[in-house]
Motif scaffolding. Structure first.
Motif, PDB file in Angstrom:
ATOM      1  N   VAL A   1       0.673  -1.122   0.339  1.00 53.17           N
ATOM      2  CA  VAL A   1       0.035  -0.009   0.145  1.00 53.17           C
ATOM      3  C   VAL A   1       0.905   1.165  -0.053  1.00 53.17           C
ATOM      4  O   VAL A   1       2.178   1.048   0.429  1.00 53.17           O
ATOM      5  CB  VAL A   1      -0.938   0.066   1.274  1.00 53.17           C
ATOM      6  CG1 VAL A   1      -2.025  -1.256   1.149  1.00 53.17           C
ATOM      7  CG2 VAL A   1      -0.244   0.014   2.213  1.00 53.17           C
TER       8      VAL A   1
ATOM      9  N   THR B   1      -7.045  -4.037   0.901  1.00 56.22           N
ATOM     10  CA  THR B   1      -6.867  -3.246  -0.253  1.00 56.22           C
ATOM     11  C   THR B   1      -5.236  -3.243  -0.567  1.00 56.22           C
ATOM     12  O   THR B   1      -4.551  -2.437   0.341  1.00 56.22           O
ATOM     13  CB  THR B   1      -7.739  -1.869  -0.571  1.00 56.22           C
ATOM     14  OG1 THR B   1      -8.882  -2.197  -0.255  1.00 56.22           O
ATOM     15  CG2 THR B   1      -6.983  -1.154  -1.555  1.00 56.22           C
ATOM     16  N   ALA B   2      -4.705  -3.192  -1.785  1.00 56.42           N
ATOM     17  CA  ALA B   2      -3.409  -3.372  -1.858  1.00 56.42           C
ATOM     18  C   ALA B   2      -2.931  -3.552  -3.411  1.00 56.42           C
ATOM     19  O   ALA B   2      -3.829  -4.212  -4.041  1.00 56.42           O
ATOM     20  CB  ALA B   2      -2.424  -3.903  -1.045  1.00 56.42           C
TER      21      ALA B   2
ATOM     22  N   GLN C   1      -4.105  -4.672  -8.927  1.00 53.45           N
ATOM     23  CA  GLN C   1      -4.651  -3.992  -7.833  1.00 53.45           C
ATOM     24  C   GLN C   1      -5.849  -4.746  -7.272  1.00 53.45           C
ATOM     25  O   GLN C   1      -6.893  -5.074  -7.996  1.00 53.45           O
ATOM     26  CB  GLN C   1      -5.073  -2.614  -8.288  1.00 53.45           C
ATOM     27  CG  GLN C   1      -5.854  -1.556  -7.414  1.00 53.45           C
ATOM     28  CD  GLN C   1      -5.234  -1.157  -6.262  1.00 53.45           C
ATOM     29  OE1 GLN C   1      -4.180  -0.562  -6.499  1.00 53.45           O
ATOM     30  NE2 GLN C   1      -5.693  -1.426  -5.124  1.00 53.45           N
TER      31      GLN C   1
ATOM     32  N   THR D   1      -8.921  -3.911  -4.800  1.00 52.56           N
ATOM     33  CA  THR D   1      -9.709  -2.971  -3.998  1.00 52.56           C
ATOM     34  C   THR D   1     -10.933  -3.513  -3.055  1.00 52.56           C
ATOM     35  O   THR D   1     -11.673  -3.913  -4.099  1.00 52.56           O
ATOM     36  CB  THR D   1     -10.102  -1.721  -4.913  1.00 52.56           C
ATOM     37  OG1 THR D   1      -8.908  -0.961  -5.431  1.00 52.56           O
ATOM     38  CG2 THR D   1     -10.818  -0.679  -3.873  1.00 52.56           C
TER      39      THR D   1
END
Length: 114
Positions: A40, A90-91, A109, A111
């Protein structure tokens, strides 16, 4: 020489599932321990799951019981099945050789948001 291509990311709701895939070339996957990492903004890449050539696995405490790493040496792929996803998951997710990683791919990605 080594190329790693991640895919499968996207936008999912909390509690949802996602399966990430990593295609590896230029390496002998069958004798390589592999790992999935995530990053992140403002933080170091974090190892979330790893799988040894013999098939044994380890997971970070934050994902244990929710993520499953697997490998297909014939197809030269490593997968990460993600269940019960949380916003903190998320990352950008990357795969690489473990512990001596090669050049990083683009990542994919993930999310998690409603």
């Amino acid at each position: 020489q080594v190329q790693l291509v991640e895919s499968g990311g996207g936008l999912v709701q909390p509690g949802g599932s996602l399966r990430l895939s990593c295609a590896a070339s230029g390496m002998i996957l069958s004798i390589s321990a592999m790992g999935w990492y995530r990053q992140v903004p403002g933080k170091q890449r974090e190892l979330v799951a790893r799988i040894r050539s013999g098939g044994s696995t380890n997971y970070a405490d934050s994902v244990k019981g929710r993520f499953t790493i697997s490998r297909d040496n014939a197809k030269k792929t490593v997968s990460l099945q993600m269940e019960s996803l949380k916003p903190e998951d998320t990352a950008v997710y990357y795969c690489n050789r473990y512990p001596h990683f090669e050049s990083w791919g683009q990542g994919t990605q993930v999310t998690v948001s409603s």
